[in-house]
Structures are given as C-alpha cells and as structure tokens.
Design an enzyme around this catalytic site. Sequence first.
Site, PDB file in Angstrom:
ATOM      1  N   ASP A  48      32.454  40.557-143.860  1.00  0.00           N
ATOM      2  CA  ASP A  48      31.803  41.553-144.718  1.00  0.00           C
ATOM      3  C   ASP A  48      31.168  40.880-145.938  1.00  0.00           C
ATOM      4  O   ASP A  48      30.508  41.539-146.742  1.00  0.00           O
ATOM      5  CB  ASP A  48      32.755  42.699-145.103  1.00  0.00           C
ATOM      6  CG  ASP A  48      34.001  42.231-145.833  1.00  0.00           C
ATOM      7  OD1 ASP A  48      34.122  41.023-146.101  1.00  0.00           O
ATOM      8  OD2 ASP A  48      34.854  43.085-146.154  1.00  0.00           O
ATOM      9  N   ASP A  87      34.642  41.419-138.976  1.00  0.00           N
ATOM     10  CA  ASP A  87      35.417  41.967-140.092  1.00  0.00           C
ATOM     11  C   ASP A  87      35.419  43.488-140.050  1.00  0.00           C
ATOM     12  O   ASP A  87      34.390  44.106-139.751  1.00  0.00           O
ATOM     13  CB  ASP A  87      34.745  41.550-141.411  1.00  0.00           C
ATOM     14  CG  ASP A  87      35.677  40.764-142.294  1.00  0.00           C
ATOM     15  OD1 ASP A  87      36.895  40.770-142.059  1.00  0.00           O
ATOM     16  OD2 ASP A  87      35.163  40.127-143.234  1.00  0.00           O
ATOM     17  N   LYS A 117      39.064  41.280-137.831  1.00  0.00           N
ATOM     18  CA  LYS A 117      39.850  40.802-138.975  1.00  0.00           C
ATOM     19  C   LYS A 117      39.983  41.939-139.979  1.00  0.00           C
ATOM     20  O   LYS A 117      39.017  42.674-140.207  1.00  0.00           O
ATOM     21  CB  LYS A 117      39.185  39.590-139.640  1.00  0.00           C
ATOM     22  CG  LYS A 117      39.909  39.127-140.905  1.00  0.00           C
ATOM     23  CD  LYS A 117      39.405  37.796-141.413  1.00  0.00           C
ATOM     24  CE  LYS A 117      38.163  37.882-142.256  1.00  0.00           C
ATOM     25  NZ  LYS A 117      38.286  38.721-143.472  1.00  0.00           N
ATOM     26  N   GLU A 119      42.021  43.014-143.921  1.00  0.00           N
ATOM     27  CA  GLU A 119      42.685  42.488-145.113  1.00  0.00           C
ATOM     28  C   GLU A 119      43.965  43.265-145.405  1.00  0.00           C
ATOM     29  O   GLU A 119      44.028  44.470-145.172  1.00  0.00           O
ATOM     30  CB  GLU A 119      41.744  42.612-146.326  1.00  0.00           C
ATOM     31  CG  GLU A 119      40.466  41.814-146.173  1.00  0.00           C
ATOM     32  CD  GLU A 119      39.547  41.934-147.391  1.00  0.00           C
ATOM     33  OE1 GLU A 119      39.942  42.539-148.416  1.00  0.00           O
ATOM     34  OE2 GLU A 119      38.417  41.409-147.306  1.00  0.00           O
ATOM     35  N   GLU A 186      43.229  33.207-148.553  1.00  0.00           N
ATOM     36  CA  GLU A 186      42.099  33.022-149.468  1.00  0.00           C
ATOM     37  C   GLU A 186      42.564  32.834-150.902  1.00  0.00           C
ATOM     38  O   GLU A 186      43.331  33.651-151.441  1.00  0.00           O
ATOM     39  CB  GLU A 186      41.143  34.230-149.369  1.00  0.00           C
ATOM     40  CG  GLU A 186      39.960  34.104-150.327  1.00  0.00           C
ATOM     41  CD  GLU A 186      38.765  34.966-149.984  1.00  0.00           C
ATOM     42  OE1 GLU A 186      38.778  35.638-148.932  1.00  0.00           O
ATOM     43  OE2 GLU A 186      37.800  34.948-150.778  1.00  0.00           O
TER      44      GLU A 186
END
Length: 268
Positions: A48, A87, A117, A119, A186
């Site tokens: 993204d 994403d 993916k 988060e 990250e």
Amino acid sequence: MPKSQRVTVHALRSMKEAGKKIAMLTAYDYYTARLLDEAGVDVLLVGDTVGMAFAGHETTLGVRLQHIVYHAEIVSRAARRAMVVADMPFLTYQLTIETAVENAGRLIQDGKAHAVKLEGGRAMVPVIKRILRAGIPVMGHIGLTPQAVHRFGGFRVQGKDPESAMRLKEAAKALEEAGCFAIVLEAIPRRLAAEITEQLQIPTIGIGAGPDCDGQVLVTPDMLGLTGFTARYLKHYASLRDVIREAARRYVDEVKQGLFPGPEHCYE
Ligand code: KIV
C-alpha cells in the site's frame, strides 16, 4: 532453486532453514516488476506504499482495495518466478472477519496475487486464521505499521523500550502460531529483530530492522532514488531522479532546437 520455478511459501521456509537470505521489493507496474523478477527478487510486494511512492500521498491511508487489485493484477502478469504478495489496505480487514476474507479473496481472484499481507499483532489472529481457512497464505507485519501512523504520532521506530519490545516479541509468536508464513519487521532495533528472527520458525523480512532478519524488503522507487526519500535504513542503489531529469532536459532541448525528430525518425 531453478530460475523458472515459482517461489512458494515452502521455498521461503526452506531458505530460512538453509540460512539463505530472502530478497523482497515492492512493485506496482508491469515493466518494473518484470525487471525485478528477472533480477532474481524472490517476493514482489504490491504494497500500500503505492499511495506514497507511486501516487505521491503522505501516508498509505487513502489506498483502497481496488487500487491494490489493479496493481496486483499487473505485477502478477509480469512475475514469472517471484511470489506476489498483495497488501490489504487500511480498513479492508479490521471491520469484520467476513469482509476481511472477502477482500483477501479479491486480491487472489482478481489481483492474481499468491498471498496477502496485513498489519498488526495479536488482535489480528482471528482474522488471519479465517483468511488461512479460505486457503490464502498470510504474511504478517509488525513494528512500525504505517496504517497506524497517527496512533504512533508519526513514522517512528518501535520497540525501543523493554515493554514494547516484549509486546512485539509476543506479537511475532502469536502471528506464527496463527499460521502466517512470514512476518515483516519494520523499523525496530537491530537486536530486537535478531531475537524475534531467532525465536521463529517462519522467516522475518526486515525494513529498517537490521541485517539479522531472514530477508530484506525496500520500497523500490525509494531504493532506486526516484522519490528523493532518505532514511537511515535506506540505501539508494541508483539515482533515477537524475537519469530521468537529464533525459527529459535533453528531450526538451532537442525539441526546442528542432533537432528531434531527425530524418531517421521520419516516415517517407
Ligand atoms: O506497503 C509496503 O510497501 C510495505 C513495505 C514497506 C513492507 O508494507
């Protein structure tokens, strides 16, 4: 692994076991994705970050499912060997488990990605399990999760104090137990990334997390020196801004001076 063989979740796990590093880069368009694939990049992430590094926005929050579907289909057509991970944008997996599964499914069915993916830590476990039950591999992402940029008060390194470091270690373990095939780490301290990598059977892919992760990922327009973005963790492998600006300057000059098109560019 022969060049023509598609990288799979099993191949990535074997790479970790064999101590072979995983190279991942973001991709948004066909011709760049083709070049990255030819160069041997193992995983192409239709991130993204398309909202920032491609569309020029300040955060990833405005990216919608249809944007990732559009770019994922393009990248998937270009990638012969690399695994393509798409994403899940902000609010496409946090509202209900049903919509999360449906949205992950669109990234696979219409975007033609091989995995998704998303988060977040422990709170994401039920969603991850349901997406997996639909047969879709899930990559986790913890640390500086950009969709939470406003909660963090900016793009800040995470896991610096013992309490948040512990939370991230627990989150990594929970994501592995939920069935994620890999986890992006990250912007966390090198030592913490090394500890998490050591405690997991699945690969970690770092961005701003030091060299001890099982793999690395960078945002391609950043690492090619196209966006002008700089950060301590980032290395510029090219300076495309200079190359493109110089090429455009020469074109403008030649058009203004009547040098382009020359006779060799004309139809008789
Ligand atoms: O969206 C993205 O490109 C990412 C990477 C920075 C890991 O999530």
